[in-house]
Scaffold this motif. Structure first.
Motif, PDB file in Angstrom:
ATOM      1  N   PRO B 550      -3.985  36.344 -25.704  1.00  0.00           N
ATOM      2  CA  PRO B 550      -4.694  36.987 -24.595  1.00  0.00           C
ATOM      3  C   PRO B 550      -6.112  36.471 -24.401  1.00  0.00           C
ATOM      4  O   PRO B 550      -6.661  36.564 -23.311  1.00  0.00           O
ATOM      5  N   GLU B 551      -6.703  35.925 -25.464  1.00  0.00           N
ATOM      6  CA  GLU B 551      -8.075  35.433 -25.324  1.00  0.00           C
ATOM      7  C   GLU B 551      -8.127  34.179 -24.452  1.00  0.00           C
ATOM      8  O   GLU B 551      -9.204  33.735 -24.046  1.00  0.00           O
ATOM      9  N   ARG B 552      -6.951  33.589 -24.159  1.00  0.00           N
ATOM     10  CA  ARG B 552      -6.903  32.447 -23.255  1.00  0.00           C
ATOM     11  C   ARG B 552      -6.139  32.791 -21.981  1.00  0.00           C
ATOM     12  O   ARG B 552      -5.631  31.902 -21.282  1.00  0.00           O
ATOM     13  N   ALA B 553      -6.070  34.076 -21.665  1.00  0.00           N
ATOM     14  CA  ALA B 553      -5.376  34.500 -20.442  1.00  0.00           C
ATOM     15  C   ALA B 553      -6.081  33.934 -19.211  1.00  0.00           C
ATOM     16  O   ALA B 553      -7.276  33.609 -19.257  1.00  0.00           O
ATOM     17  N   ILE B 554      -5.332  33.830 -18.124  1.00  0.00           N
ATOM     18  CA  ILE B 554      -5.944  33.415 -16.863  1.00  0.00           C
ATOM     19  C   ILE B 554      -6.950  34.482 -16.457  1.00  0.00           C
ATOM     20  O   ILE B 554      -6.617  35.665 -16.410  1.00  0.00           O
ATOM     21  N   LEU B 605       6.125  29.752 -13.513  1.00  0.00           N
ATOM     22  CA  LEU B 605       5.073  28.740 -13.506  1.00  0.00           C
ATOM     23  C   LEU B 605       3.761  29.247 -14.103  1.00  0.00           C
ATOM     24  O   LEU B 605       3.126  28.572 -14.911  1.00  0.00           O
ATOM     25  N   LEU B 606       3.345  30.441 -13.710  1.00  0.00           N
ATOM     26  CA  LEU B 606       1.994  30.899 -14.075  1.00  0.00           C
ATOM     27  C   LEU B 606       1.772  31.003 -15.592  1.00  0.00           C
ATOM     28  O   LEU B 606       0.732  30.544 -16.081  1.00  0.00           O
ATOM     29  N   PRO B 607       2.702  31.590 -16.364  1.00  0.00           N
ATOM     30  CA  PRO B 607       2.448  31.644 -17.806  1.00  0.00           C
ATOM     31  C   PRO B 607       2.337  30.254 -18.435  1.00  0.00           C
ATOM     32  O   PRO B 607       1.483  30.027 -19.298  1.00  0.00           O
ATOM     33  N   ALA B 608       3.179  29.326 -17.963  1.00  0.00           N
ATOM     34  CA  ALA B 608       3.148  27.978 -18.535  1.00  0.00           C
ATOM     35  C   ALA B 608       1.837  27.277 -18.186  1.00  0.00           C
ATOM     36  O   ALA B 608       1.156  26.711 -19.057  1.00  0.00           O
ATOM     37  N   ALA B 609       1.464  27.334 -16.905  1.00  0.00           N
ATOM     38  CA  ALA B 609       0.235  26.671 -16.485  1.00  0.00           C
ATOM     39  C   ALA B 609      -0.987  27.363 -17.075  1.00  0.00           C
ATOM     40  O   ALA B 609      -1.975  26.720 -17.433  1.00  0.00           O
ATOM     41  N   GLY B 610      -0.902  28.689 -17.212  1.00  0.00           N
ATOM     42  CA  GLY B 610      -2.013  29.441 -17.799  1.00  0.00           C
ATOM     43  C   GLY B 610      -2.216  29.059 -19.257  1.00  0.00           C
ATOM     44  O   GLY B 610      -3.345  28.800 -19.688  1.00  0.00           O
ATOM     45  N   ALA B 611      -1.123  29.010 -20.015  1.00  0.00           N
ATOM     46  CA  ALA B 611      -1.223  28.684 -21.438  1.00  0.00           C
ATOM     47  C   ALA B 611      -1.763  27.281 -21.631  1.00  0.00           C
ATOM     48  O   ALA B 611      -2.446  26.985 -22.619  1.00  0.00           O
ATOM     49  N   ALA B 612      -1.464  26.376 -20.674  1.00  0.00           N
ATOM     50  CA  ALA B 612      -1.944  24.993 -20.779  1.00  0.00           C
ATOM     51  C   ALA B 612      -3.394  24.861 -20.310  1.00  0.00           C
ATOM     52  O   ALA B 612      -3.955  23.772 -20.319  1.00  0.00           O
ATOM     53  N   GLY B 613      -3.973  25.990 -19.871  1.00  0.00           N
ATOM     54  CA  GLY B 613      -5.375  25.958 -19.460  1.00  0.00           C
ATOM     55  C   GLY B 613      -5.590  25.307 -18.110  1.00  0.00           C
ATOM     56  O   GLY B 613      -6.700  24.878 -17.787  1.00  0.00           O
ATOM     57  N   GLU B 614      -4.538  25.218 -17.302  1.00  0.00           N
ATOM     58  CA  GLU B 614      -4.664  24.518 -16.019  1.00  0.00           C
ATOM     59  C   GLU B 614      -5.171  25.424 -14.898  1.00  0.00           C
ATOM     60  O   GLU B 614      -5.551  24.932 -13.844  1.00  0.00           O
ATOM     61  N   ILE B 615      -5.145  26.740 -15.104  1.00  0.00           N
ATOM     62  CA  ILE B 615      -5.509  27.661 -14.027  1.00  0.00           C
ATOM     63  C   ILE B 615      -6.686  28.542 -14.462  1.00  0.00           C
ATOM     64  O   ILE B 615      -6.615  29.220 -15.490  1.00  0.00           O
ATOM     65  N   ALA B 616      -7.760  28.499 -13.681  1.00  0.00           N
ATOM     66  CA  ALA B 616      -8.958  29.273 -14.033  1.00  0.00           C
ATOM     67  C   ALA B 616      -8.869  30.699 -13.507  1.00  0.00           C
ATOM     68  O   ALA B 616      -9.402  31.634 -14.103  1.00  0.00           O
ATOM     69  N   LEU B 617      -8.203  30.857 -12.359  1.00  0.00           N
ATOM     70  CA  LEU B 617      -8.084  32.178 -11.764  1.00  0.00           C
ATOM     71  C   LEU B 617      -6.850  32.204 -10.884  1.00  0.00           C
ATOM     72  O   LEU B 617      -6.554  31.215 -10.194  1.00  0.00           O
TER      73      LEU B 617
END
Lengths: 83, 720, 235
Positions: B550-554, B605-617
């Motif tokens: 969760p500390e790296r959540a979008i 898509l969102l969890p995968a891209a979020g975990a990879a740090g690709e989405i800021a918001l």
């Protein structure tokens, strides 16, 4: 019109839980004061002008009903005197 | 044994139910038994009209550790952690006394989560009122918000989310649904089934007073016009004692071999004890003279049924009682031994050695089901012609100022959002993020339902509520893993309301199945009508989204100027059901049903891209549509957004799609690749700017912009 | 180093404070002590945490301030130990007369939870020794009775003695009424006891001890106790 000072003492209706009173009573107990009951209420002092004490009292009772007192939980005593 | 003097139908029992009870017992029941039965067989306790229907909801899921029937649903979130969650209504009490009604609603749901062995970690509230601006509605809103703040802040559990809608149908029947989320280690999970002859019941917490006597039955009768007359039954919450109760309960659970645990809610001591016994297939002997009382003159039925708050019932081996009582005493809380388990399945109520009643726990626990007679389904209203053109900029400002879209920041600001250190992302956009502990797994949580949709189609509205809740947690990069619900409806004895009940259950079942999200439990609140006016069907969905880190959540970090703005998913293809349609005075129509394939793809898509740090918001497009969502990003971040949109049609700008997100990314290439692989429609529409304004370009229209301060003025109406 | 967090009935930031101290004071012995059994004889630092001690009934902090635990806190202060009162803990210290002043309900008349900026007005305290005067910190507040009152004369005294610790301000450090969240006199957010070894503050440093989620400005205050130990412990 004469001036009056009304004091509205608001207290909890009997049987309603009073957590604040219980906490204060318990703290008094720890300080060595043995008391049978504490109730935390509110005192409102309202200055107003009215043609008679009865009219002042009537006005206060309306205020109590419409705003000052929550009839679900609270009851009140009213005292009106000249000022 | 005392005889029967009361006519049980005066307690709210139907003649057929009385006959059923007599047949089951093989005798006439006593006054005390009728009193208990009338509460336990109320709709509120027994789900007479809904229980059979609720079996249509999917319950299975690999992460489900406890499902419907438990005090709260429990889901595995990895690394030995689990999350417990439940949502429940406290509608009628809040209509009578908003502050205490809301406060005791919060306390009640908190104890449900505590009864699973979890530490309560967050509250969310779903609130519904009549249109603002009338004295009564403003009084109710202020009272309810103050009640949530009063209890939640003091008990030390943050409020991290919720939703608030105004609709005329809630004028006389405001809704207060509260959700609590708690965390626990797997081995801390507890159950309420009693077992073991001779084990002792320990009543922990407040003294029992004449609070809310008949409260459960109260919630099951349609609110009378003169609700003020029902006042003496209102319960008062004590969050200070609630806090002591949490700590005492968790310490006893940690140190003593607790066999079973249950909170005291509807039906008081009788409700908790009988449910524990019926679940475990055992009985109990109850010693009423040992129940600590606040007033000496309580009658036996009152002791059994009082709904005094801040109480838990624990079942322990006799040898463990002294240690548990010592813990309670040290923490300044009362713990009394009030009964023991009997093997024969009978509930024997005694007072000072005198047997007052003996009746099978199963009789109390098994209310006869009430049949539903739903009206035949209505065809959804036809989709009307849509308005064309118009001034998008003015429409946006007008929408933002609507009560259902305006800012809730002032309300959130009165709630402690941080206590407990678990709040990683505070409320404000889509869903808050919680961690079980620093460095541990966590969840994104949201509650949702849009009255506007349900007004036109209960079924589609219910499906859309599930979709929106799923989108909200996905916007934080979470995977929806379970939902809890609270179904608020009118009287099930009316065919139209019965139809709505069936429709909302079917709507939730459809969306839950389509999205693969199990239903872990819920609550049903019927009879929300008075003066001939019923509420719009209101199936409130509480969603749990899983976040391994969760500390790296979008949304933990902030967007940076220059980042690209993408649209992910399917834009709206109609205006039906939208806030804009209401604003424009278009004849109301049912919203479009959910686009499940498009939503599933973007939820992947969102969890995968979020975990990879690709989405800021990320932010889902919902109430008010695309332009409103873009404006909300400007308001939330304090930065600007500049976009070029593909269409200028009202439906594109203001329609409310079921599967569309705005995403801000520093790596559009990576997101585009993922989107292509997962079949997500994606379009780059612009960028984040330093200057705090929304700049919009559209085909054949001149470029226009709005400063953040202008947006702020539009949404900034003070609701409190 | 031994650091104790005192738990009153109704304290609700005790676990949070311990968790943050674990990070801020590596190697320290941390203890969570129930107020009724409080023993600070070996303590270097005592923290009165946030919450609603005794439900904040009567007045915030009033009932807790009459707990026998406060005798133990006073003894620690006499020995030169460090005492930190956070939010409700600050209210308790004021009600106990250990710190000057009094609290009223926020001028907005309701609970407030949000991030604020505070400016370090004095670094004459171990808790603030790692910060320079004029430094601006972003910290969360969460309170209903945070409107801190002192008389003008008390304010002059506190100022001249360097005992105004923190003041609410804008992001740029400017102290102006619109950045004062609760109506506190001269935007006071924290004050020091004599000798700077007692600090009471309304913001919650323990909620801002978490760099991984971008909230870390409270760490320096919690670490302050280390400066005393490094100097050779308490007097």
């Amino acid at each position: 019109m004469p001036n009056y000072r009304a004091e509205l003492r608001i207290h909890l209706r009997s049987g309603v839980l009073d957590p604040a009173g219980e906490a204060v009573q318990s703290s008094l107990g720890h300080l060595g004061f043995a008391v049978d009951r504490v109730e935390v209420g509110k005192l409102l002092t309202v200055d107003l002008s009215a043609s008679s004490p009865a009219e002042a009292e009537e006005a206060l009772r309306r205020m109590a009903k419409e705003l000052l007192v929550n009839p679900v939980l609270e009851d009140y005593d009213l005292e009106v005197r000249a000022r | 044994m005392p005889l029967n003097t009361v006519d049980p139908t005066t307690l709210g029992l139907r003649p057929s139910e009385c006959e059923f009870a007599r047949r089951q017992a093989g005798r006439e029941l006593s006054d005390l038994e009728w009193a208990v039965l009338s509460v336990l067989w109320s709709e509120h306790c027994a789900y007479k009209h809904s229980r059979a229907l609720l079996s249509r909801l999917p319950r299975e899921g690999e992460r489900v550790l406890a499902g419907p029937g438990a005090g709260a649903g429990v889901l595995d979130i990895g690394e030995g952690w689990a999350v417990a969650a439940k949502v429940e209504s406290h509608n009628h009490p809040s209509a009578v006394e908003p502050l205490q009604g809301a406060a005791t609603g919060i306390g009640g749901i908190m104890r449900d989560v505590l009864s699973m062995g979890a530490r309560p970690a967050a509250f969310l509230d779903s609130l519904r009122f009549g249109m603002p601006g009338t004295g009564r509605t403003d009084y109710l809103l202020r009272g309810v918000v103050a009640g949530i703040a009063h209890y939640g802040n003091c008990v030390g559990v943050p409020t991290v989310g919720g939703d608030l809608y105004f609709h005329p149908s809630y004028e006389r029947n405001p809704l207060v649904n509260a959700m609590c989320v708690g965390f626990l280690r797997h081995e801390q999970l507890r159950d309420s089934a009693a077992s073991g002859e001779g084990n002792r019941f320990l009543l922990l917490g407040a003294r029992t007073g004449r609070d809310g006597i008949g409260g459960a039955a109260f919630a099951s009768v349609t609110l009378r016009e003169d609700a003020a007359e029902d006042r003496p039954r209102v319960q008062v919450g004590d969050p200070f004692l609630g806090k002591l109760l949490i700590e005492a309960t968790l310490e006893i659970l940690a140190c003593e071999p607790v066999v079973a645990i249950q909170d005291l809610g509807a039906g008081g001591l009788a409700g908790a004890l009988i449910e524990m016994c019926a679940k475990g297939g055992v009985g109990a002997e109850v010693w009423l003279e040992r129940v600590p009382l606040r007033a000496a003159d309580l009658a036996p039925a009152e002791i059994l049924l009082s709904e005094s708050q801040e109480r838990m019932l624990l079942l322990l081996p006799p040898a463990s009682i002294p240690a548990a009582q010592a813990t309670a005493q040290r923490l300044g809380i009362i713990a009394a031994e009030v009964g023991e388990v009997r093997a024969d399945g009978e509930i024997a109520v005694t007072m000072g050695g005198e047997l007052l009643s003996r009746l099978s726990a199963a009789i109390y626990a098994e209310a006869p089901m009430a049949p539903l007679a739903p009206a035949s389904g209505n065809a959804d209203a036809p989709v009307p012609a849509e308005p064309q053109g118009g001034d998008a900029r003015s429409a946006l400002l007008a929408l933002l100022a609507r009560p259902n879209l305006s800012s809730r920041a002032g309300i959130y600001g009165t709630y402690d959002q941080d206590v407990g250190l678990r709040t990683v992302v505070r409320p404000g956009l889509d869903a808050a993020v919680l961690r079980a502990a620093p460095g541990a797994p966590g969840v994104a949580v949201a509650v949702d339902q849009t009255p506007r949709y349900c007004e036109r189609s209960a079924r589609i509205g219910a499906s859309l509520a599930v979709c929106e809740a799923a989108r909200n947690v996905a916007a934080r990069g979470a995977v929806p893993i379970g939902l809890t619900n609270c179904l608020n409806l009118g009287s099930p004895e009316r065919p139209e309301a019965a139809r709505e009940l069936v429709d909302v259950v079917d709507g939730i079942a459809e969306a839950a199945n389509e999205l693969g999200i199990p239903v872990t439990g819920g609550n049903v609140s019927l009879y929300n009508e008075s003066g001939g006016l019923a509420i719009v069907p209101t199936p409130v969905i509480g969603m749990i989204g899983h976040l391994p880190d969760p500390e790296r959540a979008i949304g933990v970090g902030s967007p940076i100027p220059g980042m690209r703005v993408l649209l992910l998913g399917q834009p709206a293809d109609r205006l039906a059901g939208s806030e804009f349609a209401e604003l424009a005075g278009v004849q109301p129509a049912a919203p479009a049903p959910p686009d499940y394939p498009a939503l599933r793809a973007v939820l992947n898509l969102l969890p995968a891209a979020g975990a990879a740090g690709e989405i800021a918001l990320a932010h889902d497009v919902a109430d008010g549509g695309l332009l409103v969502a873009l404006a909300e990003i400007v308001l939330h971040t304090g930065l600007g957004v500049s976009v070029n949109l593909a269409e200028a049609t009202p439906r594109y700008l203001f329609g409310e799609p079921s599967a569309l997100f705005i995403a801000v990314t520093g790596d559009p290439g990576a997101v585009l690749l993922r989107a292509a692989a997962l079949g997500v429609r994606v379009k780059e529409i612009g960028e984040v700017t330093q200057s705090a304004q929304l700049v919009v370009g559209m085909p054949t229209e001149p470029l226009w912009s709005l400063e953040r301060a202008q947006l702020q003025r539009a949404v900034g109406r003070d609701l409190l | 180093m031994i650091a104790d967090v005192v738990v009153f009935p109704g304290s609700n930031c005790d676990f949070d404070t311990l968790e943050a101290l674990r990070l801020a004071l590596p190697g320290a012995t941390l203890r969570r002590q129930w107020h009724g059994e409080l023993d600070l004889s070996r303590s270097d630092l005592c923290v009165l945490p946030g919450g609603f001690a005794y439900g904040d009934y009567l007045r915030a902090g009033a009932l807790a301030a009459r707990s026998p635990a406060l005798r133990e806190v006073r003894r620690l202060i006499e020995r030169g130990g460090l005492v930190l009162g956070i939010c409700n803990g600050f209210q308790v210290l004021v009600e106990a007369g250990i710190l000057p002043g009094a609290f009223q309900t926020n001028d907005v008349q309701h609970f407030l939870c949000r991030d604020v900026h505070v400016r370090v007005a004095s670094s004459e305290s171990p808790f603030l020794s790692g910060l320079r005067e004029g430094a601006v910190l972003q910290l969360p507040i969460a309170h209903q009775e945070g409107n801190y009152r002192v008389t003008p004369r008390e304010f002059e005294e506190l100022s001249s003695e360097g005992r105004i610790a923190l003041q609410y301000c804008g992001a740029d450090g400017e102290i102006v009424p619109r950045e004062n969240p609760n109506g506190s006199y001269h935007s006071i957010a924290g004050v020091l006891g004599a000798h700077g070894r007692v600090l009471g503050l309304m913001p919650h440093p323990e909620r801002a001890a978490w760099p991984e989620i971008g909230r870390a400005d409270g760490l320096e205050i919690l670490r302050g106790a280390l400066s005393v130990v490094a100097e050779g412990g308490r007097a």
